[in-house]
Design a protein around this motif. Structure first.
Motif, PDB file in Angstrom:
ATOM      1  N   ASP A  16      29.198  13.133   5.949  1.00 26.47           N
ATOM      2  CA  ASP A  16      27.795  13.059   6.365  1.00 26.47           C
ATOM      3  C   ASP A  16      26.959  14.212   5.830  1.00 26.47           C
ATOM      4  N   CYS A  17      27.570  15.155   5.134  1.00 25.20           N
ATOM      5  CA  CYS A  17      26.807  16.296   4.601  1.00 25.20           C
ATOM      6  C   CYS A  17      27.264  16.643   3.188  1.00 25.20           C
ATOM      7  N   LEU A  18      27.410  15.628   2.354  1.00 25.03           N
ATOM      8  CA  LEU A  18      27.895  15.833   0.984  1.00 25.03           C
ATOM      9  C   LEU A  18      26.998  16.777   0.182  1.00 25.03           C
ATOM     10  N   ALA A  19      25.706  16.829   0.503  1.00 26.61           N
ATOM     11  CA  ALA A  19      24.782  17.706  -0.219  1.00 26.61           C
ATOM     12  C   ALA A  19      25.101  19.183   0.007  1.00 26.61           C
ATOM     13  N   GLU A  20      25.826  19.496   1.073  1.00 23.18           N
ATOM     14  CA  GLU A  20      26.211  20.880   1.362  1.00 23.18           C
ATOM     15  C   GLU A  20      27.422  21.321   0.547  1.00 23.18           C
ATOM     16  N   LEU A  21      28.070  20.391  -0.136  1.00 24.27           N
ATOM     17  CA  LEU A  21      29.326  20.660  -0.826  1.00 24.27           C
ATOM     18  C   LEU A  21      29.136  20.677  -2.337  1.00 24.27           C
ATOM     19  N   PRO A  23      29.900  19.547  -6.162  1.00 26.01           N
ATOM     20  CA  PRO A  23      30.162  18.180  -6.642  1.00 26.01           C
ATOM     21  C   PRO A  23      31.623  17.720  -6.595  1.00 26.01           C
ATOM     22  N   PRO A  24      32.618  18.518  -7.037  1.00 29.13           N
ATOM     23  CA  PRO A  24      33.990  17.988  -7.001  1.00 29.13           C
ATOM     24  C   PRO A  24      34.467  17.653  -5.577  1.00 29.13           C
ATOM     25  N   VAL A  25      34.070  18.446  -4.597  1.00 31.72           N
ATOM     26  CA  VAL A  25      34.475  18.204  -3.210  1.00 31.72           C
ATOM     27  C   VAL A  25      33.744  16.979  -2.675  1.00 31.72           C
ATOM     28  N   ALA A  26      32.434  16.891  -2.943  1.00 31.70           N
ATOM     29  CA  ALA A  26      31.648  15.727  -2.496  1.00 31.70           C
ATOM     30  C   ALA A  26      32.193  14.440  -3.109  1.00 31.70           C
ATOM     31  N   GLU A  27      32.544  14.481  -4.379  1.00 35.26           N
ATOM     32  CA  GLU A  27      33.091  13.290  -5.052  1.00 35.26           C
ATOM     33  C   GLU A  27      34.451  12.894  -4.463  1.00 35.26           C
ATOM     34  N   ALA A  28      35.282  13.882  -4.149  1.00 35.04           N
ATOM     35  CA  ALA A  28      36.593  13.580  -3.546  1.00 35.04           C
ATOM     36  C   ALA A  28      36.418  12.897  -2.195  1.00 35.04           C
ATOM     37  N   LEU A  29      35.475  13.360  -1.405  1.00 35.45           N
ATOM     38  CA  LEU A  29      35.238  12.755  -0.091  1.00 35.45           C
ATOM     39  C   LEU A  29      34.580  11.387  -0.217  1.00 35.45           C
ATOM     40  N   ALA A  30      33.675  11.233  -1.163  1.00 39.07           N
ATOM     41  CA  ALA A  30      32.986   9.944  -1.349  1.00 39.07           C
ATOM     42  C   ALA A  30      33.957   8.863  -1.824  1.00 39.07           C
ATOM     43  N   GLY A  31      34.965   9.256  -2.589  1.00 37.90           N
ATOM     44  CA  GLY A  31      35.935   8.293  -3.110  1.00 37.90           C
ATOM     45  C   GLY A  31      37.242   8.282  -2.331  1.00 37.90           C
ATOM     46  N   TRP A  32      37.221   8.751  -1.122  1.00 40.15           N
ATOM     47  CA  TRP A  32      38.424   8.930  -0.306  1.00 40.15           C
ATOM     48  C   TRP A  32      39.146   7.618  -0.046  1.00 40.15           C
ATOM     49  N   SER A  33      40.479   7.632  -0.156  1.00 40.41           N
ATOM     50  CA  SER A  33      41.250   6.413   0.125  1.00 40.41           C
ATOM     51  C   SER A  33      42.604   6.708   0.755  1.00 40.41           C
ATOM     52  N   ALA A  34      42.732   7.813   1.468  1.00 36.67           N
ATOM     53  CA  ALA A  34      44.008   8.190   2.081  1.00 36.67           C
ATOM     54  C   ALA A  34      44.132   7.608   3.490  1.00 36.67           C
ATOM     55  N   ASP A  35      45.318   7.749   4.073  1.00 39.99           N
ATOM     56  CA  ASP A  35      45.573   7.243   5.421  1.00 39.99           C
ATOM     57  C   ASP A  35      44.726   7.945   6.476  1.00 39.99           C
ATOM     58  N   VAL A  36      44.546   9.261   6.326  1.00 36.84           N
ATOM     59  CA  VAL A  36      43.706  10.011   7.254  1.00 36.84           C
ATOM     60  C   VAL A  36      42.257   9.769   6.821  1.00 36.84           C
ATOM     61  N   PRO A  37      41.411   9.225   7.702  1.00 38.44           N
ATOM     62  CA  PRO A  37      40.024   8.933   7.312  1.00 38.44           C
ATOM     63  C   PRO A  37      39.251  10.189   6.905  1.00 38.44           C
ATOM     64  N   ASP A  39      36.303  11.006   7.528  1.00 40.05           N
ATOM     65  CA  ASP A  39      35.447  11.582   8.568  1.00 40.05           C
ATOM     66  C   ASP A  39      36.208  12.514   9.513  1.00 40.05           C
ATOM     67  N   GLN A  40      37.520  12.646   9.305  1.00 39.78           N
ATOM     68  CA  GLN A  40      38.279  13.659  10.053  1.00 39.78           C
ATOM     69  C   GLN A  40      38.198  15.026   9.386  1.00 39.78           C
ATOM     70  N   VAL A  41      37.590  15.084   8.207  1.00 37.19           N
ATOM     71  CA  VAL A  41      37.292  16.356   7.554  1.00 37.19           C
ATOM     72  C   VAL A  41      35.933  16.785   8.087  1.00 37.19           C
ATOM     73  N   LEU A  42      35.893  17.933   8.733  1.00 27.99           N
ATOM     74  CA  LEU A  42      34.658  18.430   9.327  1.00 27.99           C
ATOM     75  C   LEU A  42      34.132  19.622   8.535  1.00 27.99           C
ATOM     76  N   TYR A  43      32.819  19.736   8.488  1.00 27.97           N
ATOM     77  CA  TYR A  43      32.165  20.869   7.832  1.00 27.97           C
ATOM     78  C   TYR A  43      31.529  21.734   8.901  1.00 27.97           C
ATOM     79  N   VAL A  44      31.765  23.046   8.810  1.00 29.48           N
ATOM     80  CA  VAL A  44      31.078  23.999   9.678  1.00 29.48           C
ATOM     81  C   VAL A  44      30.374  25.017   8.792  1.00 29.48           C
ATOM     82  N   ASP A  45      29.138  25.323   9.136  1.00 26.31           N
ATOM     83  CA  ASP A  45      28.360  26.288   8.375  1.00 26.31           C
ATOM     84  C   ASP A  45      28.790  27.688   8.778  1.00 26.31           C
ATOM     85  N   THR A  46      29.074  28.532   7.799  1.00 29.10           N
ATOM     86  CA  THR A  46      29.496  29.908   8.057  1.00 29.10           C
ATOM     87  C   THR A  46      28.788  30.843   7.096  1.00 29.10           C
ATOM     88  N   ASP A  47      28.786  32.101   7.428  1.00 28.18           N
ATOM     89  CA  ASP A  47      28.118  33.137   6.647  1.00 28.18           C
ATOM     90  C   ASP A  47      28.893  33.418   5.358  1.00 28.18           C
TER      91      ASP A  47
END
Length: 184
Positions: A16-21, A23-37, A39-47
């Motif tokens: 839900d926040c691919l723009a924060e990532l 490109p290679p990470v955003a592309e990996a998540l957009a094309g995701w096809s593993a058993d673990v969904p 959306d179980q990968v969470l993003y937290v903003d940090t300093d």
């Protein structure tokens, strides 16, 4: 949503926040096809000023040291050939570059890849390299301790922000191999 680990009151499913990532990470998540969904990968903003492990846990809590992992890029040499690989180990540990990694990759010599090489080839920022979105064909060596963690905090591909995901998710990434003794 509150993150399952750490003091993070605002965690967002990474898809839900691919723009924060990067490109290679955003592309990996957009094309995701593993058993673990994905959306179980969470993003937290940090300093970004405290992205390095010691500063990060000093600020966000020492308990995160046992719940986080570092992804480092290594260069394995044999003859005139160099193979790049990533190693995912608990943040409290150190990669056994000259023992386990060298033997596993069948190399004569292994060292940490130069910062410029790691940044250029991954498309990620130094200090934020993550196993999601690594270049195709790279081995991803994972310490079983990381795979067994219910949730793991790792880099997001940038110094700003971290990802939190079930440890077993990383074993489903391309090139992933469990390597006992990776971080003795």
């Amino acid at each position: 949503m509150r993150a399952p680990i750490g003091p993070f009151d605002h965690a967002v499913p990474a898809p839900d926040c691919l723009a924060e990532l990067v490109p290679p990470v955003a592309e990996a998540l957009a094309g995701w096809s593993a058993d673990v969904p994905a959306d179980q990968v969470l993003y937290v903003d940090t300093d970004p000023a405290i992205a390095d492990t010691a500063a990060f846990v000093a600020h966000y809590g020492q308990d995160l040291l046992g719940r986080s992992a570092n992804c480092v890029v290594v260069a394995a040499r044999r003859g005139g050939a160099t193979t790049l690989a990533a190693c995912l180990v608990p943040s409290a540990g150190r990669v056994d570059v000259n023992g386990t990694v060298r033997r596993h990759l069948g190399a004569r010599k292994v060292s940490f890849a130069p910062m410029d090489t790691a940044v250029e080839l991954t498309g990620m920022e130094y200090g934020g390299i993550t196993p999601l979105g690594l270049p195709g064909g790279w081995p991803l060596l994972i310490d079983p301790v990381v795979a067994d963690m219910p949730y793991v905090l790792v880099g997001s591909g940038r110094r700003r922000g971290k990802l939190i995901a079930p440890g077993r998710l990383f074993t489903q990434l391309p090139g992933a191999e469990l390597v006992p003794g990776l971080a003795p």
